[in-house]
Write an enzyme that holds these catalytic residues in place. Structure first.
Site, mmCIF file in Angstrom:
data_model
loop_
_atom_site.group_PDB
_atom_site.id
_atom_site.type_symbol
_atom_site.label_atom_id
_atom_site.label_comp_id
_atom_site.label_asym_id
_atom_site.label_seq_id
_atom_site.Cartn_x
_atom_site.Cartn_y
_atom_site.Cartn_z
ATOM 1 N N HIS A 1 0.841 -1.194 0.000
ATOM 2 C CA HIS A 1 0.000 0.000 0.000
ATOM 3 C C HIS A 1 0.870 1.236 0.000
ATOM 4 C CE1 HIS A 1 -3.139 2.854 1.172
ATOM 5 N NE2 HIS A 1 -3.950 1.970 0.649
ATOM 6 N N GLU B 1 -7.899 -5.358 -0.126
ATOM 7 C CA GLU B 1 -8.460 -6.195 -1.183
ATOM 8 C C GLU B 1 -8.279 -7.685 -0.930
ATOM 9 O OE1 GLU B 1 -8.418 -4.704 -4.920
ATOM 10 O OE2 GLU B 1 -9.025 -2.807 -4.070
HETATM 11 C C1 LIG Z 1 -0.719 -0.720 -3.882
HETATM 12 C C2 LIG Z 1 0.509 -0.395 -4.705
HETATM 13 C C3 LIG Z 1 0.058 0.071 -6.087
HETATM 14 C C4 LIG Z 1 1.300 0.747 -4.038
HETATM 15 O O1 LIG Z 1 2.298 1.146 -4.925
HETATM 16 P P1 LIG Z 1 3.490 2.136 -4.549
HETATM 17 O O2 LIG Z 1 3.230 2.843 -3.265
HETATM 18 O O3 LIG Z 1 3.744 2.966 -5.739
HETATM 19 O O4 LIG Z 1 4.685 1.152 -4.260
HETATM 20 P P2 LIG Z 1 5.842 0.879 -5.278
HETATM 21 O O5 LIG Z 1 5.259 0.476 -6.583
HETATM 22 O O6 LIG Z 1 6.763 2.039 -5.238
HETATM 23 O O7 LIG Z 1 6.536 -0.388 -4.603
HETATM 24 C C5 LIG Z 1 7.639 -0.304 -3.705
HETATM 25 C C6 LIG Z 1 8.419 -1.598 -3.785
HETATM 26 O O8 LIG Z 1 7.625 -2.653 -3.232
HETATM 27 C C7 LIG Z 1 7.373 -3.639 -4.220
HETATM 28 N N1 LIG Z 1 5.968 -4.031 -4.128
HETATM 29 C C8 LIG Z 1 4.919 -3.236 -3.800
HETATM 30 N N2 LIG Z 1 3.797 -3.957 -3.788
HETATM 31 C C9 LIG Z 1 4.131 -5.206 -4.125
HETATM 32 C C10 LIG Z 1 3.391 -6.387 -4.295
HETATM 33 N N3 LIG Z 1 2.081 -6.422 -4.111
HETATM 34 N N4 LIG Z 1 4.045 -7.500 -4.651
HETATM 35 C C11 LIG Z 1 5.383 -7.488 -4.840
HETATM 36 N N5 LIG Z 1 6.147 -6.392 -4.692
HETATM 37 C C12 LIG Z 1 5.521 -5.258 -4.333
HETATM 38 C C13 LIG Z 1 7.629 -2.982 -5.557
HETATM 39 O O9 LIG Z 1 8.014 -3.927 -6.528
HETATM 40 C C14 LIG Z 1 8.741 -2.027 -5.216
HETATM 41 O O10 LIG Z 1 9.923 -2.769 -5.167
HETATM 42 P P3 LIG Z 1 11.301 -2.129 -5.707
HETATM 43 O O11 LIG Z 1 11.670 -1.101 -4.660
HETATM 44 O O12 LIG Z 1 12.232 -3.298 -5.757
HETATM 45 O O13 LIG Z 1 11.024 -1.516 -7.033
HETATM 46 C C15 LIG Z 1 1.412 -1.628 -4.823
HETATM 47 O O14 LIG Z 1 1.764 -2.087 -3.527
HETATM 48 C C16 LIG Z 1 0.783 -2.761 -5.639
HETATM 49 O O15 LIG Z 1 0.939 -2.790 -6.848
HETATM 50 N N6 LIG Z 1 0.064 -3.726 -4.979
HETATM 51 C C17 LIG Z 1 -0.589 -4.778 -5.695
HETATM 52 C C18 LIG Z 1 -1.929 -4.309 -6.247
HETATM 53 C C19 LIG Z 1 -2.973 -4.115 -5.169
HETATM 54 O O16 LIG Z 1 -3.073 -4.884 -4.233
HETATM 55 N N7 LIG Z 1 -3.755 -3.051 -5.332
HETATM 56 C C20 LIG Z 1 -4.797 -2.689 -4.410
HETATM 57 C C21 LIG Z 1 -4.414 -1.502 -3.603
HETATM 58 S S1 LIG Z 1 -5.575 -1.154 -2.326
#
Ligand SMILES: CC(C)(COP(=O)(O)OP(=O)(O)OC[C@H]1O[C@@H](n2cnc3c(N)ncnc32)[C@H](O)[C@@H]1OP(=O)(O)O)[C@@H](O)C(=O)NCCC(=O)NCCS
Length: 499
Positions: free
Chosen positions: A386, A439
């Protein structure tokens, strides 16, 4: 800067100074005494003189602006521009060791802007994704990610899920306070008739429900909400007072659940079920899917989920709703745009994917290998991570409890998968603090209450629309168009245009 600078002495006649300016075609003359600028005489001063109607203006010293603002010859050009724009000047003398060496004018800056872009004085670099950037003030609610806490107005949102009905929380968000029993009755009486789909829209729904071989989870709702906004002649928020805009918000929020279930049934080849006048928000929601009054434990489980997703800080869809409202557009446009933002898997489009993941893993013994392989291949584990929470997501903790109460095979499996994913992510993505988000258990709960995966994201939207509208009302009440800037990184302009 421009040089040589046109200068005059303080005791020269004003008429002579004006003649020099006309001759050199410049808008100002710097008044110097022993090489140092002691004043500036501009076209504005000459206008003041002209307004007196006299031909003999006296001396320069009588009309000049004394002790003019100056800049050093080594300051950045942006600094000079900031001074010009902040103080409203058009000319600034440039000094070196107290000596006049040049002058910067608006004309110079326009010329430079063609070669090198100048940042607006207020322009600041922001992190990608606006991470952590405060873009508005709100009294609707807030998320404290490090503490794993979020609230609606002054109340803990999870406590509201446990203790109040969805209608109560809706009242809290729209009216700023939880309702008294009388207010609750009046509020429910007001919204019951608003659940009905407008007559003009009903004939459109079968086509919207059937359109597309693989429609996204919110495609039909997006189009149907747009049709409702048009059929109801919703007017620009800019032209409405709060009472009228609130009426539009009530109408849209009340009809969205009905649209969701009508579209779902029509796609299944069934006729829509009319809302049940005796049932509360969530029981009616489940009722409109089957035409049968639902098990109260299922209705309450879905109600807790729907309350928990009403609002959640400046998430992407809420921000979208506020941006659209800030343009003065109608409430329907704000909600349609927000639905689009919510449909993305990184925002609201994930709950069915989280449940799909449980199906893909299949059995507990396969979990660890599956998760390791997924992370190693660069995939995101749906339902985890998140932007704001760096500890347990309180919604996921609450829904885990709801799933446990409801029981079933998927719950035990989900617990095992959650524990494994958290451990594997801690090992393979150290320091990222990735935990289950709303979720992950939402899918388990909805599945247990009989909702198919195609309704997971629409169910999220069914109550989030209340948060969008509460934010839209707040935005409209104290509005300034939201219009940020971007940093241009393309080829440097102006390039010659090929003929
Ligand atoms: C929710 C979300 C979009 C937040 O994104 P964000 O704050 O931009 O976080 P980032 O994309 O910068 O991720 C930071 C790091 O954690 C990792 N990471 C974050 N969520 C992850 C996940 N669900 N699975 C694997 N790795 C994850 C990223 O790969 C990144 O790694 P890196 O530093 O090696 O590049 C992201 O956690 C995600 O894609 N989750 C899965 C989708 C989901 O559950 N969505 C519903 C949200 S309520």
């Amino acid at each position: 800067m421009s040089r040589p600078v046109l200068t005059v002495g303080p005791d020269e006649p004003l008429a002579g100074a004006a003649a020099k300016m006309v001759d050199r075609k410049v808008g100002s003359v710097v008044v110097v005494d022993q090489g140092a600028p002691v004043g500036i005489l501009t076209e504005r001063d000459l206008l003041r003189w002209a307004a007196t109607g006299t031909t003999d203006g006296g001396l320069v010293t009588d009309w000049m602006t004394a002790d003019p603002h100056t800049v050093g010859s080594h300051v950045e050009v942006v600094e000079a521009w900031r001074t010009l724009s902040e103080k409203g000047y058009r000319h600034i003398p440039v000094v070196d060791g107290g000596e006049l060496v040049g002058i910067v004018t608006m004309r110079d800056l326009v010329r430079i802007a063609q070669i090198q872009s100048m940042a607006h004085p207020s322009q600041v670099e922001v992190p990608k994704g606006l991470d952590g950037v405060v873009v508005a003030e709100t009294a609707v609610g807030h998320v404290r990610g490090l503490e794993g806490f979020y609230h609606y107005r002054q109340y803990n949102a999870i406590e509201l899920c446990e203790k109040r009905t969805l209608e109560d929380v809706w009242h809290l968000l729209f009216e700023g306070e939880l309702p008294t029993p009388e207010q609750r009755r009046a509020f429910v009486d007001e919204l019951l008739p608003l659940r009905a789909i407008p007559d003009d829209v009903r004939p459109l729904l079968p086509d919207l429900a059937r359109a597309g071989a693989h429609p996204g989870p919110l495609d039909g709702l997006r189009s149907a909400t747009s049709a409702v906004a048009q059929a109801l002649d919703l007017r620009p928020s800019m032209d409405l007072d709060r009472t009228l805009l609130r009426a539009d918000a009530m109408r849209i929020c009340a009809v969205v659940p009905t649209l969701i279930m009508a579209l779902h049934r029509l796609r299944q080849g069934q006729q829509p079920v009319e809302p049940h006048p005796e049932l509360g928000y969530s029981a009616n929601y489940l009722y409109m899917r089957t035409g049968e009054v639902p098990d109260p434990s299922h209705a309450r489980a879905i109600e807790k989920y729907q309350i928990s997703t009403i609002d959640h800080g400046f998430n992407a869809s809420t921000f979208t709703a506020r941006v659209v409202t800030s343009t003065g557009a109608d409430l329907g446009s704000a909600v349609v745009a927000a639905i689009g933002a919510l449909s993305g898997p990184l925002h609201g489009g994930a709950p069915s994917r989280a449940l799909d993941m449980l199906d893909a893993i299949g059995t507990p013994d396969r979990t660890e290998a599956w998760v390791r392989q997924a992370v190693a291949s660069g995939a995101r584990i749906m339902g985890f991570g998140h932007r704001v929470y760096k500890t347990d997501d309180p919604r996921s903790v609450m829904l885990r409890g709801v799933a446990e109460e409801l029981g079933g095979d998927k719950y035990a499996f989900a617990r095992q998968v959650e524990a494994t994913v958290v451990d594997v992510l801690a090992e393979l993505k150290p320091g990222r603090n990735l935990y289950a988000n709303v979720e992950f258990y939402a899918g388990v709960v909805m599945d247990r209450c009989g909702l198919p995966g195609t309704l997971f994201t629409p169910t999220f939207a069914s109550s989030r629309v209340i948060g969008w509208c509460a934010n839209a009302l707040e935005q409209a009440a104290d509005n300034r168009i939201i219009r940020p800037s971007a940093r241009y990184v393309g080829p440097p302009p102006p390039q010659p245009v090929p003929v």
